[in-house]
Design a protein around this motif. Structure first.
Motif, PDB file in Angstrom:
ATOM      1  N   GLY A 125       5.128   1.870  -2.437  1.00  0.00           N
ATOM      2  CA  GLY A 125       4.494   1.303  -1.251  1.00  0.00           C
ATOM      3  C   GLY A 125       3.333   0.382  -1.550  1.00  0.00           C
ATOM      4  N   ASP A 126       3.109   0.069  -2.819  1.00  0.00           N
ATOM      5  CA  ASP A 126       2.054  -0.872  -3.191  1.00  0.00           C
ATOM      6  C   ASP A 126       2.583  -2.298  -3.129  1.00  0.00           C
ATOM      7  N   CYS A 127       1.733  -3.233  -2.699  1.00  0.00           N
ATOM      8  CA  CYS A 127       2.183  -4.617  -2.587  1.00  0.00           C
ATOM      9  C   CYS A 127       1.051  -5.580  -2.902  1.00  0.00           C
ATOM     10  N   ALA A 128       1.419  -6.844  -3.090  1.00  0.00           N
ATOM     11  CA  ALA A 128       0.460  -7.937  -3.261  1.00  0.00           C
ATOM     12  C   ALA A 128       0.828  -9.038  -2.282  1.00  0.00           C
ATOM     13  N   ILE A 129      -0.188  -9.725  -1.808  1.00  0.00           N
ATOM     14  CA  ILE A 129      -0.003 -10.905  -0.970  1.00  0.00           C
ATOM     15  C   ILE A 129      -0.305 -12.124  -1.829  1.00  0.00           C
TER      16      ILE A 129
END
Length: 290
Positions: free
Chosen positions: A27-31
């Motif tokens: 569930g970790d993300c980067a924009i």
């Protein structure tokens, strides 16, 4: 090879692509390369694009771990600072942003501007590795379009900013201050040395011929089909790129955007009336195409 989840968001006003790249397992993300909306006719600011990215993240139940810019953009404002305020995630960019700051500090006559990159939480070195959840990522220094451009390689994906576009769109211009067609060729060669199946995500799509917007290609497709690269030698590419660049006017927001983007997307400090003002140098590019 690890396959992150990638969602693209297109800003029609600036033909820009923004991305949310995630490890769905953790569930970790980067924009990547978020747009802060700016209307040059009225001077109005909006966070519609950035809020759309947050809405996507929230619907998925993800957590933003990084806010990444590939370079200081010349055609839109960065929403990195706004998104940091909303998420608490660190802002990052390539370490050569310091060179861009030093260059534009002079153009804007901003003697008090810090040019050590302190406006970001982290400056990436070439080859530096980091993680988005359980997915390994690394940074490739990719100058040519700008002095500071980087490519983010995340699992089987590479976010190639303004180096190569979709195959029918060719490649990025290299005539901005600090740009170089020779460096751009070398940076593209580095990107195209990645495995053929690597998914490439572009920073802009200008929809040649009026087609629908596209944003994903592959190393194999670019090598075989890119109109500026396929079958071209280095000398041929440089000649083509320089000839084309000589016909292109400056982006309409370049003088608006760079003073924001060399400060991580921060707007100018408000004056005594509470309002911020942009600074536009006259004749900064005296030989520019109109």
């Amino acid at each position: 090879m690890q396959k992150p989840d990638v969602a693209a968001f297109f800003d029609k006003r600036t033909f820009s692509l923004q991305y949310v790249v995630a490890d769905p397992r953790t569930g970790d993300c980067a924009i990547i390369d978020p747009v802060l909306d700016f209307d040059e006719k009225s001077g109005s600011i909006s966070t519609s694009n950035a809020d759309g990215l947050l809405s996507h993240v929230e619907k998925r139940g993800w957590t933003v771990r990084w806010i990444l810019d590939t370079h200081p953009h010349a055609d839109h404002f960065s929403a990195a600072h706004y998104l940091k305020g909303r998420t608490g995630a660190p802002m990052a960019i390539g370490e050569h942003v310091k060179d861009v700051q030093e260059l534009w500090k002079g153009i804007y006559n901003l003697p008090e501007l810090p040019t050590d990159g302190r406006q970001w939480d982290h400056l990436f070195a070439d080859g530096e590795r980091f993680r988005i959840g359980g997915i390994e990522a690394r940074v490739m220094f990719s100058p040519g379009h700008t002095l500071a451009s980087v490519t983010y390689v995340v699992g089987d994906c590479a976010f190639v900013h303004d180096t190569v576009f979709m195959p029918d769109g060719g490649t990025a211009r290299a005539d901005f201050p600090g740009g170089s067609a020779e460096q751009l060729w070398k940076s593209i060669a580095g990107i195209l040395s990645l495995p053929d199946e690597t998914r490439l995500f572009v920073g802009h799509d200008y929809q040649p011929g009026g087609r629908e917007v596209r944003w994903e290609s592959s190393v194999a497709e670019e090598k075989a089909e890119n109109i500026h690269l396929a079958g071209k030698s280095e000398a041929e590419f440089i000649a083509l790129r320089q000839a084309r660049d000589a016909t292109l006017p400056m982006p309409k927001l370049i003088l608006h955007a760079l003073q924001i983007n060399i400060q991580g997307g921060r707007l100018p400090q408000g004056e005594e009336n509470g309002r911020s003002y942009l600074k536009i140098p006259i004749d900064a590019f005296p030989n520019a195409v109109w």
